[in-house]
Motif scaffolding. Sequence first.
Motif, short mmCIF file in Angstrom:
data_model
loop_
_atom_site.label_atom_id
_atom_site.label_comp_id
_atom_site.label_asym_id
_atom_site.label_seq_id
_atom_site.Cartn_x
_atom_site.Cartn_y
_atom_site.Cartn_z
N ILE A 82 0.84 -1.20 0.00
CA ILE A 82 0.00 0.00 0.00
C ILE A 82 0.87 1.24 0.00
O ILE A 82 0.62 2.20 -0.74
N LEU A 83 1.92 1.25 0.82
CA LEU A 83 2.83 2.39 0.87
C LEU A 83 3.53 2.62 -0.46
O LEU A 83 3.65 3.76 -0.93
N VAL A 84 3.97 1.55 -1.11
CA VAL A 84 4.62 1.67 -2.41
C VAL A 84 3.62 2.19 -3.45
O VAL A 84 3.95 3.05 -4.26
N ALA A 85 2.38 1.69 -3.41
CA ALA A 85 1.36 2.16 -4.36
C ALA A 85 1.03 3.64 -4.15
O ALA A 85 0.88 4.39 -5.13
N VAL A 86 0.96 4.07 -2.91
CA VAL A 86 0.71 5.49 -2.63
C VAL A 86 1.87 6.34 -3.13
O VAL A 86 1.66 7.41 -3.72
N ALA A 87 3.09 5.88 -2.92
CA ALA A 87 4.27 6.62 -3.39
C ALA A 87 4.28 6.71 -4.92
O ALA A 87 4.57 7.77 -5.48
N VAL A 88 3.96 5.61 -5.59
CA VAL A 88 3.89 5.63 -7.06
C VAL A 88 2.83 6.62 -7.52
O VAL A 88 3.05 7.41 -8.45
N GLY A 89 1.66 6.59 -6.88
CA GLY A 89 0.61 7.52 -7.24
C GLY A 89 1.02 8.97 -7.01
O GLY A 89 0.72 9.85 -7.83
N ALA A 90 1.72 9.22 -5.92
CA ALA A 90 2.18 10.59 -5.64
C ALA A 90 3.21 11.04 -6.67
O ALA A 90 3.15 12.18 -7.17
N PHE A 91 4.16 10.17 -7.01
CA PHE A 91 5.15 10.52 -8.03
C PHE A 91 4.48 10.73 -9.38
O PHE A 91 4.85 11.63 -10.13
N VAL B 87 4.53 14.24 -11.42
CA VAL B 87 5.09 14.34 -12.76
C VAL B 87 4.06 14.88 -13.75
O VAL B 87 4.42 15.59 -14.69
N ALA B 88 2.79 14.58 -13.53
CA ALA B 88 1.75 15.11 -14.42
C ALA B 88 1.70 16.64 -14.33
O ALA B 88 1.52 17.32 -15.34
N GLY B 89 1.90 17.16 -13.14
CA GLY B 89 1.93 18.60 -12.98
C GLY B 89 3.21 19.22 -13.50
O GLY B 89 3.21 20.31 -14.09
N LEU B 90 4.32 18.54 -13.30
CA LEU B 90 5.61 19.08 -13.72
C LEU B 90 5.80 19.04 -15.23
O LEU B 90 6.57 19.84 -15.78
N GLU B 91 5.14 18.12 -15.91
CA GLU B 91 5.30 18.01 -17.36
C GLU B 91 4.84 19.26 -18.09
O GLU B 91 5.24 19.51 -19.22
N ARG B 92 4.01 20.07 -17.44
CA ARG B 92 3.55 21.31 -18.06
C ARG B 92 4.61 22.40 -18.02
O ARG B 92 4.49 23.40 -18.71
#
Length: 142
Positions: A89-98, A102-107
């Motif tokens: 769960i912790l790894v999945a949350v971290a992946v979702g956060a990253f 990245v979706a915001g930074l790509e702009r």
Amino acid sequence: MSPSTRATDDRTGPAIPSRVATWLWTRVAGSSPLRPTAGGGLALVVASAAVSLAASGLLEGTMRIRWSVGTYYGPEHAPTTLVLAAFPILVAVAVGAFRGLVAGLERLEEFDGNRGYYELAALVVLLSLLLTQIALVVANLW
């Protein structure tokens, strides 16, 4: 044009440190979509779940989560199922956060040249979570 009147950044490519990070990242992951912020993140979640499933049959009902000498600092054991479920769960949350970041930074224009740094940082964080899980499981097997 004199150096003082030209544009502040009219280079055609990213700076040298960014090029090094990008080169290193392409050597580690290639140009495939298995980046930590793409399919590679999902692969790390699956790997964490596989470690938890494999360890669930090997470990007892509680596992030691803290090793201390001398002074008692609180609970040193936790239910095995809770600990083993928490890691994927912790790894999945971290992946979702990253992925969200990245979706915001790509702009941003500046992100293009620094994506290698971001992907390497995400990989280091996710692998450290997975290695911590493996170390905890191995420590409880002895």
